[in-house]
Write an enzyme that holds these catalytic residues in place. Structure first.
Site, PDB file in Angstrom:
ATOM      1  N   ASP A   1       0.752  -0.938   0.113  1.00 18.81           N
ATOM      2  CA  ASP A   1       0.060   0.255   0.243  1.00 18.81           C
ATOM      3  C   ASP A   1       1.314   1.144  -0.074  1.00 18.81           C
ATOM      4  O   ASP A   1       1.480   1.710   1.416  1.00 18.81           O
ATOM      5  CB  ASP A   1      -1.091   0.096   1.212  1.00 18.81           C
ATOM      6  CG  ASP A   1      -1.569   1.367   1.396  1.00 18.81           C
ATOM      7  OD1 ASP A   1      -1.749   2.072   0.670  1.00 18.81           O
ATOM      8  OD2 ASP A   1      -2.064   0.942   2.556  1.00 18.81           O
TER       9      ASP A   1
ATOM     10  N   GLU B   1      -0.855  10.572   1.366  1.00 21.37           N
ATOM     11  CA  GLU B   1      -2.118  10.150   1.431  1.00 21.37           C
ATOM     12  C   GLU B   1      -2.416   9.044   2.514  1.00 21.37           C
ATOM     13  O   GLU B   1      -3.327   9.313   3.852  1.00 21.37           O
ATOM     14  CB  GLU B   1      -2.530   8.933   0.696  1.00 21.37           C
ATOM     15  CG  GLU B   1      -3.730   8.271  -0.166  1.00 21.37           C
ATOM     16  CD  GLU B   1      -4.712   6.947   1.361  1.00 21.37           C
ATOM     17  OE1 GLU B   1      -5.251   6.554   1.109  1.00 21.37           O
ATOM     18  OE2 GLU B   1      -3.363   6.411   1.984  1.00 21.37           O
TER      19      GLU B   1
ATOM     20  N   HIS C   1      -1.245  -2.753   5.743  1.00 17.34           N
ATOM     21  CA  HIS C   1      -0.961  -2.435   6.775  1.00 17.34           C
ATOM     22  C   HIS C   1       0.113  -2.938   7.903  1.00 17.34           C
ATOM     23  O   HIS C   1       0.603  -2.257   9.161  1.00 17.34           O
ATOM     24  CB  HIS C   1      -2.021  -0.830   7.484  1.00 17.34           C
ATOM     25  CG  HIS C   1      -1.862   0.091   6.881  1.00 17.34           C
ATOM     26  ND1 HIS C   1      -2.190   1.604   7.435  1.00 17.34           N
ATOM     27  CD2 HIS C   1      -2.011   1.128   4.800  1.00 17.34           C
ATOM     28  CE1 HIS C   1      -2.822   2.320   6.401  1.00 17.34           C
ATOM     29  NE2 HIS C   1      -2.192   1.811   5.114  1.00 17.34           N
TER      30      HIS C   1
END
Length: 372
Positions: A184, A218, A319
């Site tokens: 990510d 982001e 994450h």
């Protein structure tokens, strides 16, 4: 895919926690230069590239982000180790055991270390290691230097506010699984770069100009708050899709988000992407994400007048100790290549204002029939 694999691994090995992204943006910029793509950087550091099509405006954009989760030094503890605070949202549980790099203000001086719980030795604490709370106040960074006091650590040049990056440690298995932190959104960036490289290498005709917007914050909510011009009529955000119990997303296919915590995505654009997947035989799933927001949220909150959709390759344990599959990255890239070759969905979208009679129908079947 050889190119995609190569650029993905190089990005994963380039630390880029939010707030310290210059190095990875140089890497991405150099890739675009080699592809012959024109781009510029915004004042805040986002990158805006453009591949020209038959029509200059209105146009479309693909949005990805290069920043990742990480940490910052909060203070130096009495034992010389570092108390850290997270950059982005993730649990200290997934930081425990991570190998890290500590960046000082001197660009030539970095230190390695490990994130450990305060009670790390079972031989000393026994069962207490199993009942310690999960919290950022309960972990510390043990740096690989001879330090046992704040003064000794400060003498190395380490201060509050220094960045700490979690090593990605990318591994691609023979079965095609990509195990790494920070997929990510570096998997999304690799898919987008692969798609734009395909368009350029094969000289594919684009009906409208296509932007690639690479954002750098982001993970802390800034996202695509700037960089998009007013002529962008359609925007696709490529980010990680959540693979977990209760979710439909998968690691090998394209995952089209219908909604996240901010709100539903554009009705017509999401269904056009699903239709393209069906026509091209690209495996695709629809999904809804609960604790999730992407670059799109800040773009729309900042007033972007654009249709918006979110797609991604599936990332398991996002994450945390992340995993995806090369097939998923490839399928996302193939969908992007196909999408960039299609005209804007409706003639309505070519103008910023129009009459009621020209406005798209809400009926799903009618709307699908109107896609161009």
């Amino acid at each position: 895919m050889d190119y995609v694999r190569d650029v993905l691994v190089r990005m994963l090995r380039t630390p880029s926690p939010t707030g310290r992204t210059d190095e990875v943006m140089h890497l991405i910029g150099e890739e675009l230069q080699q592809l012959g793509v024109d781009f510029y950087l915004t004042r805040l550091g986002s990158l805006v590239a453009e591949v020209r099509g038959e029509q200059a405006r209105p146009d479309r954009a693909v949005v990805v982000h290069s920043d990742t989760i990480g940490c910052i030094v909060k203070r130096i503890r009495e034992n010389g180790r570092l108390q850290v605070t997270p950059v982005g949202t993730f649990s200290a549980r997934f930081a425990e055991g991570a190998r890290v790099r500590v960046f000082t203000d001197d660009p030539d001086t970095t230190y390695t270390g490990t994130v450990l719980p305060l009670k790390a030795s079972g031989h000393t604490f026994g069962d207490e290691v199993d009942v310690q709370r999960v919290a950022w106040e309960q972990v510390e960074v043990r740096i690989d230097e001879f330090v046992e006091s704040p003064d000794e650590t400060e003498a190395l040049g380490i201060r509050a506010g220094d960045f700490v990056s979690l090593d990605a440690n990318p591994v691609i298995t023979p079965a095609g699984f990509v195990n790494s932190r920070h997929l990510d959104d570096k998997a999304g960036v690799a898919a987008a770069l692969g798609a734009f490289k395909c368009v350029i290498d094969h000289e594919l005709a684009l009906p409208v100009n296509a932007h690639l917007l690479v954002t750098i914050a982001e993970e802390v909510g800034q996202g695509a708050s700037h960089g998009l011009d007013a002529d962008v009529a359609e925007m696709i955000s490529v980010d990680n899709a959540v693979v977990a119990p209760g979710q439909y997303s998968r690691e090998t296919g394209v995952n089209v988000a219908m909604k996240d915590e901010v709100g539903p995505f554009d009705y017509h654009l999401t269904r056009k992407l699903l239709r393209l997947c069906r026509e091209l035989g690209i495996p695709a799933q629809r999904d809804v994400f609960n604790y999730y927001r992407s670059d799109i949220a800040t773009a729309l909150n900042s007033g972007a007048e654009t249709r918006a959709a979110l797609i991604g390759c599936g990332v398991d344990a996002s994450h945390g100790h992340e995993r995806t599959h090369l097939d998923g990255i490839r399928n996302v890239a193939e969908l992007l290549v196909a999408y960039l070759q299609t005209p804007l969905m409706f003639a309505w979208d070519e103008e910023r204002r129009g009459e009621l009679a020209d406005f798209p129908a809400q009926d799903a079947e009618a709307a699908i029939g109107e896609y161009r």
